[in-house]
Motif scaffolding. Structure first.
Motif, mmCIF file in Angstrom:
data_model
loop_
_atom_site.group_PDB
_atom_site.id
_atom_site.type_symbol
_atom_site.label_atom_id
_atom_site.label_comp_id
_atom_site.label_asym_id
_atom_site.label_seq_id
_atom_site.Cartn_x
_atom_site.Cartn_y
_atom_site.Cartn_z
ATOM 1 N N ASP A 1 0.806 -1.225 0.000
ATOM 2 C CA ASP A 1 0.000 0.000 0.000
ATOM 3 C C ASP A 1 0.831 1.262 0.000
ATOM 4 O O ASP A 1 0.291 2.363 0.013
ATOM 5 N N GLY A 2 2.133 1.135 0.021
ATOM 6 C CA GLY A 2 2.988 2.307 0.031
ATOM 7 C C GLY A 2 2.987 2.993 1.388
ATOM 8 O O GLY A 2 2.489 2.464 2.383
ATOM 9 N N PHE A 3 3.547 4.173 1.402
ATOM 10 C CA PHE A 3 3.643 4.953 2.636
ATOM 11 C C PHE A 3 2.252 5.218 3.185
ATOM 12 O O PHE A 3 1.357 5.630 2.441
ATOM 13 N N PRO A 4 2.027 4.988 4.486
ATOM 14 C CA PRO A 4 0.681 5.163 5.037
ATOM 15 C C PRO A 4 0.276 6.634 5.083
ATOM 16 O O PRO A 4 0.935 7.446 5.725
ATOM 17 N N VAL A 5 -0.783 6.940 4.364
ATOM 18 C CA VAL A 5 -1.337 8.291 4.369
ATOM 19 C C VAL A 5 -2.849 8.178 4.563
ATOM 20 O O VAL A 5 -3.362 8.484 5.633
ATOM 21 N N THR A 6 -3.545 7.727 3.535
ATOM 22 C CA THR A 6 -5.013 7.700 3.603
ATOM 23 C C THR A 6 -5.520 6.728 4.656
ATOM 24 O O THR A 6 -6.584 6.939 5.228
ATOM 25 N N ARG A 7 -4.777 5.667 4.935
ATOM 26 C CA ARG A 7 -5.239 4.716 5.958
ATOM 27 C C ARG A 7 -5.167 5.318 7.352
ATOM 28 O O ARG A 7 -5.727 4.772 8.298
ATOM 29 N N LEU A 8 -4.477 6.431 7.502
ATOM 30 C CA LEU A 8 -4.398 7.118 8.787
ATOM 31 C C LEU A 8 -5.535 8.116 8.989
ATOM 32 O O LEU A 8 -5.736 8.609 10.096
ATOM 33 N N PHE A 9 -6.256 8.409 7.921
ATOM 34 C CA PHE A 9 -7.320 9.412 7.991
ATOM 35 C C PHE A 9 -8.447 9.000 8.922
ATOM 36 O O PHE A 9 -8.822 7.830 8.991
ATOM 37 N N ASN A 10 -9.028 9.995 9.556
ATOM 38 C CA ASN A 10 -10.329 9.794 10.173
ATOM 39 C C ASN A 10 -11.373 10.142 9.105
ATOM 40 O O ASN A 10 -11.025 10.491 7.965
ATOM 41 N N ARG A 11 -12.619 10.041 9.442
ATOM 42 C CA ARG A 11 -13.684 10.249 8.457
ATOM 43 C C ARG A 11 -13.659 11.671 7.872
ATOM 44 O O ARG A 11 -13.792 11.869 6.669
ATOM 45 N N LYS A 12 -13.463 12.664 8.734
ATOM 46 C CA LYS A 12 -13.438 14.063 8.288
ATOM 47 C C LYS A 12 -12.285 14.313 7.308
ATOM 48 O O LYS A 12 -12.452 14.973 6.281
ATOM 49 N N GLN A 13 -11.125 13.771 7.614
ATOM 50 C CA GLN A 13 -9.975 13.926 6.725
ATOM 51 C C GLN A 13 -10.231 13.229 5.392
ATOM 52 O O GLN A 13 -9.837 13.723 4.341
ATOM 53 N N GLY A 14 -10.890 12.073 5.443
ATOM 54 C CA GLY A 14 -11.228 11.352 4.218
ATOM 55 C C GLY A 14 -12.154 12.156 3.326
ATOM 56 O O GLY A 14 -11.995 12.170 2.101
ATOM 57 N N ILE A 15 -13.114 12.827 3.927
ATOM 58 C CA ILE A 15 -14.031 13.682 3.160
ATOM 59 C C ILE A 15 -13.262 14.843 2.535
ATOM 60 O O ILE A 15 -13.455 15.172 1.360
ATOM 61 N N GLU A 16 -12.387 15.451 3.307
ATOM 62 C CA GLU A 16 -11.583 16.559 2.773
ATOM 63 C C GLU A 16 -10.705 16.090 1.617
ATOM 64 O O GLU A 16 -10.571 16.783 0.605
ATOM 65 N N TYR A 17 -10.107 14.918 1.756
ATOM 66 C CA TYR A 17 -9.270 14.340 0.706
ATOM 67 C C TYR A 17 -10.086 14.170 -0.577
ATOM 68 O O TYR A 17 -9.656 14.585 -1.655
ATOM 69 N N THR A 18 -11.266 13.600 -0.457
ATOM 70 C CA THR A 18 -12.151 13.423 -1.612
ATOM 71 C C THR A 18 -12.464 14.773 -2.247
ATOM 72 O O THR A 18 -12.366 14.932 -3.471
#
Length: 156
Positions: free
Chosen positions: A116-133
Protein backbone atom coordinates in the motif's frame (compact mmCIF):
# COMPACT_ATOMS: atom_id res chain seq x y z
CA UNK A 1 -2.83 -9.96 20.64
CA UNK A 2 -3.85 -6.77 18.85
CA UNK A 3 -7.34 -5.48 19.48
CA UNK A 4 -9.23 -2.61 17.96
CA UNK A 5 -12.48 -1.25 19.35
CA UNK A 6 -14.49 1.74 18.21
CA UNK A 7 -16.17 3.20 21.27
CA UNK A 8 -19.46 4.79 20.29
CA UNK A 9 -21.75 3.79 23.16
CA UNK A 10 -21.71 3.13 26.88
CA UNK A 11 -21.71 -0.62 26.24
CA UNK A 12 -18.68 -0.33 23.90
CA UNK A 13 -16.88 1.77 26.52
CA UNK A 14 -17.56 -0.93 29.10
CA UNK A 15 -16.36 -3.61 26.67
CA UNK A 16 -13.12 -1.67 26.09
CA UNK A 17 -12.47 -1.22 29.81
CA UNK A 18 -13.08 -4.92 30.41
CA UNK A 19 -10.74 -5.90 27.56
CA UNK A 20 -7.98 -3.59 28.80
CA UNK A 21 -8.36 -4.93 32.33
CA UNK A 22 -8.24 -8.56 31.15
CA UNK A 23 -5.23 -7.97 28.90
CA UNK A 24 -3.37 -6.13 31.65
CA UNK A 25 -4.00 -8.93 34.15
CA UNK A 26 -2.68 -11.49 31.66
CA UNK A 27 0.39 -9.66 30.35
CA UNK A 28 1.10 -6.86 32.87
CA UNK A 29 2.15 -4.60 30.00
CA UNK A 30 0.00 -2.86 27.38
CA UNK A 31 0.54 -0.20 24.74
CA UNK A 32 -2.58 1.79 23.88
CA UNK A 33 -3.18 4.22 21.07
CA UNK A 34 -6.33 6.35 21.17
CA UNK A 35 -7.80 8.90 18.80
CA UNK A 36 -11.07 10.74 18.42
CA UNK A 37 -13.34 10.53 15.41
CA UNK A 38 -14.95 7.95 13.19
CA UNK A 39 -13.09 5.59 10.90
CA UNK A 40 -13.19 5.88 7.16
CA UNK A 41 -15.81 3.73 5.55
CA UNK A 42 -15.48 1.01 2.96
CA UNK A 43 -17.67 3.18 0.74
CA UNK A 44 -15.05 5.90 0.98
CA UNK A 45 -12.35 3.46 -0.14
CA UNK A 46 -14.48 2.35 -3.10
CA UNK A 47 -15.14 5.97 -4.05
CA UNK A 48 -11.43 6.78 -3.98
CA UNK A 49 -10.67 3.85 -6.25
CA UNK A 50 -13.36 5.06 -8.68
CA UNK A 51 -11.86 8.56 -8.59
CA UNK A 52 -8.39 7.18 -9.29
CA UNK A 53 -9.78 5.15 -12.21
CA UNK A 54 -11.47 8.22 -13.69
CA UNK A 55 -8.33 10.32 -13.29
CA UNK A 56 -6.31 7.61 -15.03
CA UNK A 57 -8.84 7.43 -17.87
CA UNK A 58 -9.19 11.17 -18.44
CA UNK A 59 -5.69 12.53 -17.83
CA UNK A 60 -2.13 11.80 -18.80
CA UNK A 61 -1.23 11.02 -15.19
CA UNK A 62 -0.80 7.30 -15.90
CA UNK A 63 -2.65 4.24 -14.64
CA UNK A 64 -4.82 3.82 -11.53
CA UNK A 65 -1.78 3.22 -9.32
CA UNK A 66 -0.14 6.38 -10.64
CA UNK A 67 -3.30 8.37 -9.91
CA UNK A 68 -3.46 6.93 -6.39
CA UNK A 69 0.19 7.80 -5.70
CA UNK A 70 -0.32 11.31 -7.06
CA UNK A 71 -3.41 11.93 -4.94
CA UNK A 72 -1.82 10.56 -1.77
CA UNK A 73 1.22 12.80 -2.21
CA UNK A 74 -0.52 15.97 -3.40
CA UNK A 75 -3.69 15.88 -1.28
CA UNK A 76 -3.24 13.32 1.51
CA UNK A 77 0.22 14.24 2.76
CA UNK A 78 -0.67 17.95 3.20
CA UNK A 79 -3.76 17.01 5.21
CA UNK A 80 -1.75 14.72 7.49
CA UNK A 81 1.11 17.20 7.84
CA UNK A 82 -1.38 19.86 8.88
CA UNK A 83 -3.35 17.69 11.31
CA UNK A 84 -0.78 15.38 12.91
CA UNK A 85 2.37 16.72 14.51
CA UNK A 86 3.96 13.25 14.67
CA UNK A 87 3.31 12.68 10.95
CA UNK A 88 4.59 16.17 10.06
CA UNK A 89 7.78 15.73 12.09
CA UNK A 90 8.46 12.29 10.60
CA UNK A 91 7.71 13.47 7.07
CA UNK A 92 9.93 16.52 7.44
CA UNK A 93 12.79 14.48 8.92
CA UNK A 94 12.71 11.51 6.55
CA UNK A 95 10.94 12.47 3.31
CA UNK A 96 11.02 16.24 2.82
CA UNK A 97 14.52 16.24 1.34
CA UNK A 98 13.82 13.42 -1.14
CA UNK A 99 13.35 14.18 -4.84
CA UNK A 100 9.73 14.45 -6.00
CA UNK A 101 9.94 11.25 -8.06
CA UNK A 102 11.10 9.27 -5.01
CA UNK A 103 8.30 10.66 -2.82
CA UNK A 104 5.81 9.73 -5.52
CA UNK A 105 7.25 6.21 -5.83
CA UNK A 106 7.01 5.65 -2.07
CA UNK A 107 3.28 6.44 -2.13
CA UNK A 108 2.65 3.17 -3.99
CA UNK A 109 3.70 -0.45 -3.77
CA UNK A 110 7.40 -0.79 -3.08
CA UNK A 111 9.70 -3.10 -1.14
CA UNK A 112 10.32 -0.50 1.56
CA UNK A 113 6.68 0.41 2.29
CA UNK A 114 4.82 -2.74 1.23
CA UNK A 115 1.82 -3.18 -1.07
CA UNK A 116 0.00 0.00 0.00
CA UNK A 117 2.99 2.31 0.03
CA UNK A 118 3.64 4.95 2.64
CA UNK A 119 0.68 5.16 5.04
CA UNK A 120 -1.34 8.29 4.37
CA UNK A 121 -5.01 7.70 3.60
CA UNK A 122 -5.24 4.72 5.96
CA UNK A 123 -4.40 7.12 8.79
CA UNK A 124 -7.32 9.41 7.99
CA UNK A 125 -10.33 9.79 10.17
CA UNK A 126 -13.68 10.25 8.46
CA UNK A 127 -13.44 14.06 8.29
CA UNK A 128 -9.97 13.93 6.72
CA UNK A 129 -11.23 11.35 4.22
CA UNK A 130 -14.03 13.68 3.16
CA UNK A 131 -11.58 16.56 2.77
CA UNK A 132 -9.27 14.34 0.71
CA UNK A 133 -12.15 13.42 -1.61
CA UNK A 134 -13.19 17.07 -1.94
CA UNK A 135 -9.65 18.18 -2.77
CA UNK A 136 -9.24 15.51 -5.45
CA UNK A 137 -12.57 16.38 -7.05
CA UNK A 138 -11.96 20.13 -6.96
CA UNK A 139 -8.49 19.86 -8.47
CA UNK A 140 -9.28 17.39 -11.24
CA UNK A 141 -12.70 18.84 -12.06
CA UNK A 142 -10.79 22.04 -12.73
CA UNK A 143 -8.77 20.05 -15.27
CA UNK A 144 -11.91 18.81 -17.01
CA UNK A 145 -12.40 15.45 -15.27
CA UNK A 146 -16.09 14.71 -14.70
CA UNK A 147 -16.98 13.02 -11.40
CA UNK A 148 -20.70 13.79 -11.17
CA UNK A 149 -21.82 10.25 -11.91
CA UNK A 150 -19.52 8.91 -9.18
CA UNK A 151 -20.66 11.46 -6.62
CA UNK A 152 -24.35 11.36 -7.45
CA UNK A 153 -24.32 14.93 -8.71
CA UNK A 154 -25.30 16.49 -12.01
CA UNK A 155 -21.85 18.04 -12.36
CA UNK A 156 -18.68 18.18 -10.38
Amino acid sequence: MAERIAINSASKLSEAINLITRMYREKKYLVLSLREGKDRTLDQNALWFALYERIAQMTQIGDVDDARRYCKLHFGVPIMRRDCEEFRDGWNRIFLHLPYEEKLRLMGECSLMGPDGFPVTRLFNRKQGIEYTDRIVADFAGRGVFFGDLLGEAAA
